[in-house]
Write an enzyme that holds these catalytic residues in place. Structure first.
Site, PDB file in Angstrom:
ATOM      1  N   HIS A   3       4.763   0.552  11.827  1.00 33.51           N
ATOM      2  CA  HIS A   3       4.780   0.203  10.406  1.00 33.51           C
ATOM      3  C   HIS A   3       3.933  -1.032  10.109  1.00 33.51           C
ATOM      4  O   HIS A   3       3.259  -1.099   9.086  1.00 33.51           O
ATOM      5  CB  HIS A   3       6.228  -0.018   9.967  1.00 33.51           C
ATOM      6  CG  HIS A   3       6.407  -0.040   8.481  1.00 33.51           C
ATOM      7  ND1 HIS A   3       5.866   0.915   7.640  1.00 33.51           N
ATOM      8  CD2 HIS A   3       7.071  -0.909   7.669  1.00 33.51           C
ATOM      9  CE1 HIS A   3       6.192   0.641   6.392  1.00 33.51           C
ATOM     10  NE2 HIS A   3       6.914  -0.460   6.386  1.00 33.51           N
TER      11      HIS A   3
ATOM     12  N   ASP B  28       4.160   5.395  12.918  1.00 36.35           N
ATOM     13  CA  ASP B  28       4.993   4.799  11.880  1.00 36.35           C
ATOM     14  C   ASP B  28       5.917   5.871  11.318  1.00 36.35           C
ATOM     15  O   ASP B  28       5.455   6.848  10.729  1.00 36.35           O
ATOM     16  CB  ASP B  28       4.104   4.230  10.773  1.00 36.35           C
ATOM     17  CG  ASP B  28       4.892   3.555   9.658  1.00 36.35           C
ATOM     18  OD1 ASP B  28       6.142   3.531   9.727  1.00 36.35           O
ATOM     19  OD2 ASP B  28       4.254   3.059   8.724  1.00 36.35           O
TER      20      ASP B  28
ATOM     21  N   GLY C 197       8.953  -4.581   1.200  1.00 37.75           N
ATOM     22  CA  GLY C 197      10.410  -4.761   1.135  1.00 37.75           C
ATOM     23  C   GLY C 197      11.022  -3.771   0.158  1.00 37.75           C
ATOM     24  O   GLY C 197      11.430  -2.689   0.561  1.00 37.75           O
TER      25      GLY C 197
ATOM     26  N   SER D   7       3.726  -1.150   3.244  1.00 36.55           N
ATOM     27  CA  SER D   7       5.087  -0.801   2.852  1.00 36.55           C
ATOM     28  C   SER D   7       5.202  -0.766   1.327  1.00 36.55           C
ATOM     29  O   SER D   7       4.435  -0.081   0.676  1.00 36.55           O
ATOM     30  CB  SER D   7       6.082  -1.776   3.496  1.00 36.55           C
ATOM     31  OG  SER D   7       7.389  -1.277   3.421  1.00 36.55           O
ATOM     32  N   TYR D   8       6.146  -1.508   0.733  1.00 41.60           N
ATOM     33  CA  TYR D   8       6.314  -1.453  -0.720  1.00 41.60           C
ATOM     34  C   TYR D   8       5.127  -2.064  -1.465  1.00 41.60           C
ATOM     35  O   TYR D   8       5.023  -1.930  -2.689  1.00 41.60           O
ATOM     36  CB  TYR D   8       7.616  -2.149  -1.141  1.00 41.60           C
ATOM     37  CG  TYR D   8       8.094  -1.704  -2.506  1.00 41.60           C
ATOM     38  CD1 TYR D   8       8.708  -0.459  -2.670  1.00 41.60           C
ATOM     39  CD2 TYR D   8       7.916  -2.498  -3.631  1.00 41.60           C
ATOM     40  CE1 TYR D   8       9.124  -0.036  -3.923  1.00 41.60           C
ATOM     41  CE2 TYR D   8       8.338  -2.085  -4.888  1.00 41.60           C
ATOM     42  CZ  TYR D   8       8.938  -0.851  -5.029  1.00 41.60           C
ATOM     43  OH  TYR D   8       9.345  -0.424  -6.266  1.00 41.60           O
TER      44      TYR D   8
END
Length: 435
Positions: A409, A357, A124, A220-221
């Site tokens: 992703h 991605d 996020g 991701s984050y």
């Protein structure tokens, strides 16, 4: 043509407003806030905070009987063939503030007493590892389109490991605080400390896992969360002079998060959003597609807001959402020093990437790896699954880079079987098969 483009952009704006549960959206928002918020550091603030602060062990609370209390008897709508134990509940990480993190834990159907322990983190920042990771990606179940029943994910990672899904930081999913100021002061540093405090207390609750091989994974984050947590574990293991558990950290595997800036972050976000919008328009009215259903966010949100489900999960009645935009007070812009620190401590580091991605492109991750100037031990080559190319792999001294063919992703959503093959190799300490 012009009118059609305007209509598409209007639909995109409407879609972006309605669809909250999208990690790419929240990564893009963080990039925008970083450019305008002076509290987001462009230096190595995170490292300084952790290296210079006076060491103090994480607070341990009594955990007697809580493992049994957290056991899930049955999730509403689950299939009949469930052959593993599952648990969920809260672990308090700050009793003074009343800050508690929610977890969901699934044991392996077989060999649970010897299989490693894996922590999964979504990104996020502000997106749920339970709603995404467990319910849409690598967990044992997926939610049917009725929003009420579950079906088995045959390629769940608990086939090869015992897996914890942690909703972190506070304010994400079911995780909460009794101190309202906590919701406005999240950042890289406190997220790592809270996750570490969660782990040492969770291991008191589940003492049979104290000496188990432990791995951190995410996407991701979580390219920030995972290496920062790993370094926090190593720091505490090294400085530990109490009876606090020494965590048996063996490896970190993440879909590495490169923080784009300026035009490129906006461009990649726009293209991703258009692609997701088109897939929603194409498939949401007709139901599921093979493996990846772009409407899964809706099914999961409906399911997790059902009173019977929340009761089964032992959570406080609340409105659950997949992602929340958090006020992020500190972010380490460059996490490569964290990666180097892990390699220097003989921690296995794998970076993986879906080859379609556009949020964390293969090319950007390779540029980041090249900047480390690591010796190549296994040159770039294909890896295989069921007589097909599953992706490509390159082995460096201390680091492995793997791509997954046909994955976006959320790699385990797009390619669950290939993702399971990659994580199995990672846990065994071997490269994916060359033939």
């Amino acid at each position: 043509m012009h009118n059609k483009l305007v209509q598409l952009l209007n639909l995109l704006l409407l879609f972006s407003t309605l669809c909250n549960a999208n990690q790419a959206n929240y990564l893009h928002k963080l990039l925008k806030s970083r450019r305008s918020n002076s509290r987001i550091s462009d230096s190595d603030t995170w490292s300084q905070l952790h290296e210079e602060r006076e060491y103090s062990p994480a607070l341990l609370a009594p955990q007697d009987g809580l493992m049994q209390a957290d056991r899930i008897v049955e999730l509403p709508g689950q299939p009949d063939d469930v052959d593993f134990d599952q648990y969920s509940g809260y672990v308090t990480v700050d009793p003074t503030a009343g800050r508690a993190l929610f977890y969901y834990f699934v044991e392996s159907p077989t060999n649970s007493s010897t299989n490693p322990l894996v922590l999964w983190l979504n990104g996020g920042p502000g997106c749920s590892s339970f709603g995404f990771g467990a319910m849409e990606e690598l967990g044992p179940f997926r939610v049917n389109s009725d929003g009420k029943t579950l079906f088995r994910n045959n390629y769940a990672w608990n086939n090869v490991a015992n897996v914890i899904f942690l909703e972190s930081p506070v304010g994400v999913g079911f995780s909460y605080s009794n101190t309202s100021a906590d919701y406005g002061s999240n950042g890289d540093s406190r997220t790592a400390v809270d996750a570490y405090t969660f782990l040492v207390n969770w291991l008191e609750r589940f003492p049979q896992y104290k000496t188990r091989d432990f791995f951190i994974t995410g996407e991701s984050y979580a390219g920030h969360y995972a290496p920062q947590l790993a370094n926090t574990i190593l720091l505490n293991n090294k400085k530990n002079n109490t009876n606090q558990t020494v965590i048996n950290l063996k490896g970190v595997a993440v879909c590495y998060s490169i923080l784009f800036t300026g035009f490129f972050s906006s461009f990649f976000f726009l293209i991703n959003s258009i692609a997701l919008l088109l897939s929603m328009m194409a498939f949401c009215s007709t139901g599921s597609v093979n493996f990846f259903d772009p409407c899964s966010d809706t099914y999961v949100e409906y399911y997790l807001n059902t009173a019977r489900v929340q009761n089964a999960l032992h959570v406080k009645p609340t409105t659950w959402v997949g992602c929340k935009f958090l006020n992020w007070t500190d972010a380490q812009i460059n996490v490569l020093p964290m990666i180097e620190s892990l390699m220097a401590s003989d921690i296995s580091v794998w970076l993986y990437s879906g080859d379609i991605d556009i949020n964390v492109p293969v090319t950007s991750t390779r540029y980041a790896i090249n900047s480390l100037k690591l010796p190549v031990e296994t040159p770039w080559r294909p890896w295989y699954l069921d007589n097909e190319v599953g992706g490509y792999v390159e082995g460096y001294k201390g680091l492995t880079f793997v791509t997954v063919r046909g994955a976006g992703h959320l790699v385990p959503s797009y390619q669950p079987q290939r993702a399971l093959s990659v994580i199995s190799s990672f846990l065994q300490g071997i490269l994916p098969p060359s033939s």
